[in-house]
Design a protein around this motif. Structure first.
Motif, short mmCIF file in Angstrom:
data_model
loop_
_atom_site.label_atom_id
_atom_site.label_comp_id
_atom_site.label_asym_id
_atom_site.label_seq_id
_atom_site.Cartn_x
_atom_site.Cartn_y
_atom_site.Cartn_z
N ASN A 8 128.70 -47.39 55.12
CA ASN A 8 127.54 -46.59 54.72
C ASN A 8 127.84 -45.80 53.46
OD1 ASN A 8 124.93 -45.64 54.95
ND2 ASN A 8 125.48 -43.94 56.28
N ALA A 9 126.76 -45.49 52.74
CA ALA A 9 126.83 -44.62 51.57
C ALA A 9 125.53 -43.84 51.51
CB ALA A 9 127.03 -45.43 50.29
N PHE A 10 125.60 -42.59 51.09
CA PHE A 10 124.38 -41.81 50.98
C PHE A 10 124.56 -40.69 49.97
CE2 PHE A 10 126.83 -39.79 54.34
CZ PHE A 10 126.72 -38.43 54.07
N GLN A 11 123.43 -40.11 49.57
CA GLN A 11 123.43 -39.00 48.62
C GLN A 11 122.89 -37.75 49.30
OE1 GLN A 11 120.18 -37.78 46.87
NE2 GLN A 11 121.46 -36.02 46.33
N ALA B 20 128.42 -39.84 48.89
CA ALA B 20 129.38 -40.03 49.98
C ALA B 20 129.52 -41.51 50.33
CB ALA B 20 128.95 -39.24 51.20
N PHE B 21 130.76 -41.94 50.48
CA PHE B 21 131.07 -43.31 50.88
C PHE B 21 132.06 -43.23 52.04
CE2 PHE B 21 129.94 -43.24 46.50
CZ PHE B 21 129.24 -44.41 46.24
N ILE C 134 135.00 -45.38 54.52
CA ILE C 134 136.02 -46.42 54.34
C ILE C 134 135.43 -47.81 54.57
CG2 ILE C 134 138.16 -47.36 55.31
CD1 ILE C 134 138.60 -44.95 53.55
N GLY C 135 134.56 -47.92 55.58
CA GLY C 135 133.95 -49.22 55.86
C GLY C 135 133.18 -49.75 54.67
N MET C 136 132.47 -48.86 53.98
CA MET C 136 131.71 -49.26 52.80
C MET C 136 132.64 -49.72 51.68
SD MET C 136 128.88 -49.51 51.13
CE MET C 136 129.07 -50.23 49.50
N ILE C 137 133.67 -48.95 51.42
CA ILE C 137 134.60 -49.26 50.34
C ILE C 137 135.29 -50.60 50.59
CG2 ILE C 137 136.76 -48.51 49.24
CD1 ILE C 137 135.82 -45.61 49.78
N ASN C 138 135.60 -50.88 51.85
CA ASN C 138 136.30 -52.13 52.18
C ASN C 138 135.37 -53.32 52.31
OD1 ASN C 138 138.81 -50.87 52.26
ND2 ASN C 138 138.67 -50.39 54.44
N SER C 139 134.06 -53.08 52.47
CA SER C 139 133.15 -54.19 52.74
C SER C 139 132.57 -54.84 51.49
CB SER C 139 132.00 -53.72 53.65
OG SER C 139 131.15 -52.83 52.95
N VAL C 140 132.56 -54.12 50.36
CA VAL C 140 132.01 -54.72 49.14
C VAL C 140 132.93 -55.85 48.69
CG1 VAL C 140 130.82 -52.63 48.41
CG2 VAL C 140 133.17 -53.02 47.67
#
Length: 235
Positions: A83-86, A97-98, A100-106
């Motif tokens: 997930n990521a959000f502002q 905000a990011f 770990i799952g988001m950073i690793n999934s791209v």
């Protein structure tokens, strides 16, 4: 209106969160998994260093009096879905905000840059404040109708909650498309490929055109990215 703020805050958080694909269970060995995590971390740092100044410049050029000093934060809880959000802190500083799952999934830096540009665009376009206003109006209108109809206090409170949720989602699809458009501009001007970055839409469930859905159909999002990127190249 103070009593409405917790309801509105919940509505805002759900409205600006971007649904992203959950990573597949890892079959990598410890060493290989660590190398992959290190690569993802280096990529994240590189994208932040490249995209953040472009987003801040766009923010300063497009707004007046808005805090354009972005703060990038990471939620390191590995169990959370990508997930990521502002959002903004109590001083009005914008936070991207990011987890770990988001950073690793791209799959590449372009996808990460596009998501970062998209979330920065939400702030530049002042979507949180606009959503809060819509949520407040919705809560007041629904509670007022319930009160006029003679409903009891509990029913009025329930109507107020529903009104806040409905109000927060009234323009959410439009806001997402607006953020996709400006996010494409930020991504492009930061030197990344927004079309390649938007490919992650193909990996998330298509929300279609559901009533009160928070996100528009994936096809509509890809279309506006393609149109914006084409216009940028033709300049």
């Amino acid at each position: 209106m103070t009593r409405l703020l917790p309801l509105i805050a919940l509505a805002l958080l759900s409205a600006c969160a971007a649904p992203l694909p959950a990573p597949a269970p890892s079959t990598l060995g410890g060493s290989e998994a660590q190398q992959r995590a290190n690569r993802a971390a280096r990529q994240f740092v590189q994208v932040v260093q490249t995209v953040e100044p472009v987003a801040e410049r766009e923010c300063r050029e497009r707004t007046r009096g808005l805090n354009c000093d972005f703060q990038i934060v990471i939620d390191d809880r590995a169990e959370l879905a990508p997930n990521a959000f502002q959002t903004v802190d109590r001083f009005g500083r914008p936070i991207l905000a990011f987890n770990i799952g988001m950073i690793n999934s791209v799959r590449n830096a372009d996808e990460l840059a596009f998501v970062m540009g998209h979330e920065a665009a939400h702030h530049i376009l002042d979507h949180l404040a606009k959503t809060k206003q819509s949520a407040t109006i919705g809560a007041v209108v629904f509670a007022g109708i319930a009160a006029i109809s003679g409903a009891e206090a509990e029913a009025v409170r329930n109507a107020e909650q529903l009104g806040a949720a409905v109000g927060a989602r009234t323009y959410s699809k439009e806001f997402e498309l607006e953020a996709d458009q400006l996010g494409t501009i930020i991504t492009y001007r930061a030197g990344f490929d927004p079309l390649r970055g938007a490919e992650f839409f193909a990996r998330i469930p298509d929300p279609g055109n559901r009533f009160l859905g928070s996100h528009p159909p994936n096809a509509a999002r890809l279309k506006i990215v393609a149109e914006t990127e084409k216009a940028l190249r033709q300049r």
